[in-house]
Design a protein around this motif. Sequence first.
Motif, mmCIF file in Angstrom:
data_model
loop_
_atom_site.group_PDB
_atom_site.id
_atom_site.type_symbol
_atom_site.label_atom_id
_atom_site.label_comp_id
_atom_site.label_asym_id
_atom_site.label_seq_id
_atom_site.Cartn_x
_atom_site.Cartn_y
_atom_site.Cartn_z
ATOM 1 N N TYR A 175 0.465 -1.350 -0.050
ATOM 2 C CA TYR A 175 0.245 -0.214 -0.044
ATOM 3 C C TYR A 175 0.869 1.401 0.467
ATOM 4 N N PHE A 176 0.653 2.142 -0.538
ATOM 5 C CA PHE A 176 1.070 3.330 -0.726
ATOM 6 C C PHE A 176 0.063 4.594 0.931
ATOM 7 N N SER A 177 1.075 5.440 0.789
ATOM 8 C CA SER A 177 0.605 6.473 2.070
ATOM 9 C C SER A 177 1.127 7.977 1.054
ATOM 10 N N PHE A 178 0.737 9.161 1.104
ATOM 11 C CA PHE A 178 1.202 10.037 0.987
ATOM 12 C C PHE A 178 1.500 11.635 1.844
ATOM 13 N N GLY A 179 2.369 12.000 1.573
ATOM 14 C CA GLY A 179 2.536 12.643 2.499
ATOM 15 C C GLY A 179 3.351 14.520 2.708
ATOM 16 N N LEU A 180 3.826 15.160 3.079
ATOM 17 C CA LEU A 180 3.804 16.559 2.327
ATOM 18 C C LEU A 180 5.067 16.727 2.412
#
Length: 210
Positions: free
Chosen positions: A55-60
Amino acid sequence: MSNIYEKLQDCKSELQGMNLKKTGKNAFAKYDYWELSDYLPTVISLFKQHKLFSYFSFGLELATLTIINSEQPEESISLTSPMAAADLKGCHAIQNMGAVETYQRRYLYMAALDISEPDALDGTQGKPDKPQGQPPKPQQNAAEPPMSKETRATNLKVIEMLIKSLKLTPEYMSKNLEANYKVATINDLSDVQISKVLVWLNGKKNASKV
């Protein structure tokens, strides 16, 4: 029962033996490249077969791909990439964000599974120099509109951060930039060249983690 490293290595080995084709075409620079859809269905199938979940996660600041051993969920591998900006003409902010996330997914999967592209910097090492004369002006890819000043500045900062993180010396970078792009510093890179350098540096960073 295999651990997550063995499973991921099996996926890499099986993927390398498959006759996958690149469908992305850069008509301006005349090279083919991987689209996410070229390998993602196969990767998902391999992960299911070897009982891996991703799975992917995107932060600043960072995009993260996490791969988990479904049989031993406490085992996981995470790969990260600094977030860069996109500036596609005629697109809303949410569309630009979607473009960035698609690119991050593409490159992080490539790094995790050793899906190779031609090396953006080292590929021309050892080739003879072109005849001397007025150097051609850097050209932009017709499919990739020029970056805004803000986007260019952000991407250059990401490159600087990656160079520092990888502990690449100024001499090493200067040699590669001169040999491959005929520029002295990253500030002299064209927009297209900035994108290629980002891909190369992200690949080096993630390769060192797996």
